[in-house]
Write a protein that holds these residues in place. Structure first.
Motif, mmCIF file in Angstrom:
data_model
loop_
_atom_site.group_PDB
_atom_site.id
_atom_site.type_symbol
_atom_site.label_atom_id
_atom_site.label_comp_id
_atom_site.label_asym_id
_atom_site.label_seq_id
_atom_site.Cartn_x
_atom_site.Cartn_y
_atom_site.Cartn_z
ATOM 1 N N ILE A 159 0.827 -1.217 0.000
ATOM 2 C CA ILE A 159 0.000 0.000 0.000
ATOM 3 C C ILE A 159 0.856 1.259 0.000
ATOM 4 O O ILE A 159 1.722 1.426 0.871
ATOM 5 C CB ILE A 159 -0.912 0.059 1.245
ATOM 6 N N MET A 160 0.603 2.147 -0.964
ATOM 7 C CA MET A 160 1.220 3.467 -0.952
ATOM 8 C C MET A 160 0.297 4.431 -0.208
ATOM 9 O O MET A 160 -0.877 4.549 -0.530
ATOM 10 C CB MET A 160 1.422 3.987 -2.376
ATOM 11 N N VAL A 161 0.851 5.093 0.805
ATOM 12 C CA VAL A 161 0.082 6.078 1.567
ATOM 13 C C VAL A 161 0.410 7.468 1.039
ATOM 14 O O VAL A 161 1.583 7.852 0.956
ATOM 15 C CB VAL A 161 0.413 5.978 3.075
ATOM 16 N N ASP A 162 -0.611 8.226 0.665
ATOM 17 C CA ASP A 162 -0.408 9.526 0.020
ATOM 18 C C ASP A 162 -0.054 10.629 1.010
ATOM 19 O O ASP A 162 0.599 11.610 0.654
ATOM 20 C CB ASP A 162 -1.675 9.916 -0.752
ATOM 21 N N THR A 163 -0.499 10.488 2.248
ATOM 22 C CA THR A 163 -0.223 11.497 3.269
ATOM 23 C C THR A 163 0.108 10.815 4.586
ATOM 24 O O THR A 163 -0.421 9.737 4.890
ATOM 25 C CB THR A 163 -1.437 12.432 3.474
ATOM 26 N N LYS A 185 8.004 15.280 1.366
ATOM 27 C CA LYS A 185 6.998 14.688 0.474
ATOM 28 C C LYS A 185 7.218 13.182 0.296
ATOM 29 O O LYS A 185 7.155 12.648 -0.822
ATOM 30 C CB LYS A 185 6.994 15.407 -0.877
ATOM 31 N N ILE A 186 7.480 12.509 1.407
ATOM 32 C CA ILE A 186 7.687 11.067 1.376
ATOM 33 C C ILE A 186 6.346 10.350 1.322
ATOM 34 O O ILE A 186 5.417 10.681 2.048
ATOM 35 C CB ILE A 186 8.491 10.607 2.615
ATOM 36 N N LYS A 187 6.260 9.358 0.437
ATOM 37 C CA LYS A 187 5.088 8.504 0.347
ATOM 38 C C LYS A 187 5.518 7.090 0.730
ATOM 39 O O LYS A 187 6.119 6.383 -0.081
ATOM 40 C CB LYS A 187 4.521 8.506 -1.073
ATOM 41 N N GLN A 199 6.381 -1.104 7.394
ATOM 42 C CA GLN A 199 7.016 -0.312 6.342
ATOM 43 C C GLN A 199 7.728 -1.217 5.352
ATOM 44 O O GLN A 199 8.373 -2.188 5.732
ATOM 45 C CB GLN A 199 8.015 0.666 6.953
ATOM 46 N N TYR A 200 7.595 -0.905 4.072
ATOM 47 C CA TYR A 200 8.267 -1.672 3.023
ATOM 48 C C TYR A 200 9.315 -0.816 2.310
ATOM 49 O O TYR A 200 10.471 -1.172 2.232
ATOM 50 C CB TYR A 200 7.239 -2.207 2.025
ATOM 51 N N LYS A 201 8.909 0.340 1.801
ATOM 52 C CA LYS A 201 9.821 1.250 1.098
ATOM 53 C C LYS A 201 9.397 2.688 1.354
ATOM 54 O O LYS A 201 8.280 2.958 1.787
ATOM 55 C CB LYS A 201 9.797 0.997 -0.414
ATOM 56 N N LYS A 202 10.301 3.638 1.058
ATOM 57 C CA LYS A 202 9.964 5.059 1.083
ATOM 58 C C LYS A 202 10.229 5.636 -0.299
ATOM 59 O O LYS A 202 11.314 5.447 -0.853
ATOM 60 C CB LYS A 202 10.825 5.801 2.112
ATOM 61 N N VAL A 203 9.248 6.323 -0.859
ATOM 62 C CA VAL A 203 9.401 6.946 -2.175
ATOM 63 C C VAL A 203 8.845 8.367 -2.097
ATOM 64 O O VAL A 203 8.275 8.773 -1.086
ATOM 65 C CB VAL A 203 8.656 6.137 -3.264
ATOM 66 N N ARG A 204 9.002 9.097 -3.196
ATOM 67 C CA ARG A 204 8.499 10.475 -3.215
ATOM 68 C C ARG A 204 7.467 10.726 -4.301
ATOM 69 O O ARG A 204 6.794 11.751 -4.280
ATOM 70 C CB ARG A 204 9.671 11.455 -3.392
ATOM 71 N N LYS A 205 7.352 9.799 -5.257
ATOM 72 C CA LYS A 205 6.408 9.998 -6.356
ATOM 73 C C LYS A 205 5.494 8.792 -6.514
ATOM 74 O O LYS A 205 5.877 7.660 -6.218
ATOM 75 C CB LYS A 205 7.171 10.239 -7.664
ATOM 76 N N LEU A 206 4.299 9.056 -7.018
ATOM 77 C CA LEU A 206 3.344 7.988 -7.263
ATOM 78 C C LEU A 206 3.921 6.950 -8.217
ATOM 79 O O LEU A 206 3.773 5.738 -7.997
ATOM 80 C CB LEU A 206 2.054 8.576 -7.836
ATOM 81 N N ALA A 207 4.586 7.412 -9.267
ATOM 82 C CA ALA A 207 5.151 6.483 -10.249
ATOM 83 C C ALA A 207 6.157 5.547 -9.596
ATOM 84 O O ALA A 207 6.202 4.346 -9.895
ATOM 85 C CB ALA A 207 5.813 7.270 -11.379
ATOM 86 N N ASP A 208 6.975 6.097 -8.680
ATOM 87 C CA ASP A 208 7.961 5.261 -7.990
ATOM 88 C C ASP A 208 7.278 4.261 -7.063
ATOM 89 O O ASP A 208 7.720 3.116 -6.926
ATOM 90 C CB ASP A 208 8.915 6.141 -7.168
ATOM 91 N N ALA A 209 6.193 4.694 -6.425
ATOM 92 C CA ALA A 209 5.450 3.800 -5.532
ATOM 93 C C ALA A 209 4.871 2.630 -6.322
ATOM 94 O O ALA A 209 4.940 1.473 -5.887
ATOM 95 C CB ALA A 209 4.344 4.568 -4.826
ATOM 96 N N LYS A 210 4.308 2.921 -7.486
ATOM 97 C CA LYS A 210 3.731 1.857 -8.299
ATOM 98 C C LYS A 210 4.815 0.890 -8.780
ATOM 99 O O LYS A 210 4.609 -0.328 -8.798
ATOM 100 C CB LYS A 210 2.967 2.451 -9.485
#
Length: 290
Positions: A159-163, A185-187, A199-210
């Motif tokens: 799951i990517m959390v937006d906020t 702006k970590i997602k 926690q699995y990963k930390k990203v900053r963009k939706l594309a990276d999360a996907k």
């Protein structure tokens, strides 16, 4: 032998869908400023997010065991036994409470089988669909329960959390970490492997999360779930919180990336999960099918 299948609204199955499927869905209670509402009965997804975004004090609760017991009694008048599939015991005490009810009350013992198979949302829905199929084939409630327990760890959710606002609000992040994460702006990409959100990963963009979620599923399919994929028994789904457009796009990406894996559902995450992660979340999930 007639077996009834009952679940709760954490499965993402709506009351109207339940009627079509011939099952019963227990609505989960949601507390808003001291008032109690019931998911998909007296509280819609739209109403929930309107209140959540308005900073109303919201929390979730267990269904009343007395009310659940009444539902069981009603169904046992027409069915020989019941398979009850609640949300994961790793996310709520609901499962343990109702398992105790089924085991301790003579009228339910040996007739109501509570399945603690560590599922939530689309993976829980898959368990329900498997139970329905097995019941239609004439399997007993115990046989259905045992298979769902045997295969309980054959699923994943990312799951990517937006906020970070709602994780902070629920005490799952310290205010300092939440503030730093928001500024950067970590997602976070979280995972559920049978128990709690981790926690699995930390990203900053939706594309990276996907990309991270797709890579995580790919790794699962090539390692611990390889045999299931080769057998054609693996499914893939998408879930989201008030993010339907992106969920539909993500579905297309997953279907293109994994053409040999059956795509099953695009669902809104249950309110019990949504209250802790807020709107804009996007999830990829996989689960074995019967």
């Amino acid at each position: 032998m007639r077996v009834a299948v009952i679940t709760d609204s954490n499965s993402g199955i709506t009351q109207s869908e339940a009627k079509k499927l011939g099952i019963h869905v227990i609505p989960m209670p949601v507390l808003m400023d001291g008032e109690i509402y019931y998911e998909d009965l007296t509280l819609s997804q739209e109403q929930f997010y309107e209140k959540l975004l308005g900073d109303v004090n919201i929390s979730t609760s267990q269904p009343n065991p007395i009310d659940v017991g009444d539902v069981w009694r009603r169904y046992l008048k027409s069915y020989d036994s019941i398979v009850y599939i609640p949300m994961s015991s790793g996310l709520s005490e609901t499962c343990h409470t109702l398992a105790h009810l089924a085991e301790s009350e003579e009228e339910f013992a040996g007739k109501v089988f509570v399945v603690n198979n560590q599922r939530i949302s689309v993976t829980q829905r898959q368990s329900v669909m498997d139970a329905i199929k097995m019941a239609n084939e004439g399997k007993s409630a115990k046989e259905i329960h045992d298979w769902l327990i045997e295969t309980k760890m054959k699923s994943s959710i990312y799951i990517m959390v937006d906020t970070l606002k709602y994780l902070k609000k629920g005490g799952r992040l310290t205010p300092a970490v939440a503030m730093i994460g928001t500024l950067l702006k970590i997602k976070p990409v979280l995972q559920i492997q049978g128990e709690k959100l981790d926690q699995y990963k930390k990203v900053r963009k939706l594309a990276d999360a996907k990309t991270e979620m797709i890579n995580a599923l790919k790794h699962d399919f090539e390692t611990r779930f390889k045999e299931i994929v080769d057998q054609g028994r693996m499914t893939c789904s998408v879930a989201h919180t008030k993010n339907f457009e992106e969920a539909e796009k993500f579905k297309e990406e997953l279907m293109s990336t994994f053409p040999n894996v059956e795509f099953t559902f695009v669902d809104s995450l249950s309110l019990s999960v949504s209250v802790h992660i807020g709107p804009g979340a996007l999830a990829a999930a996989c689960a074995i099918k019967y």
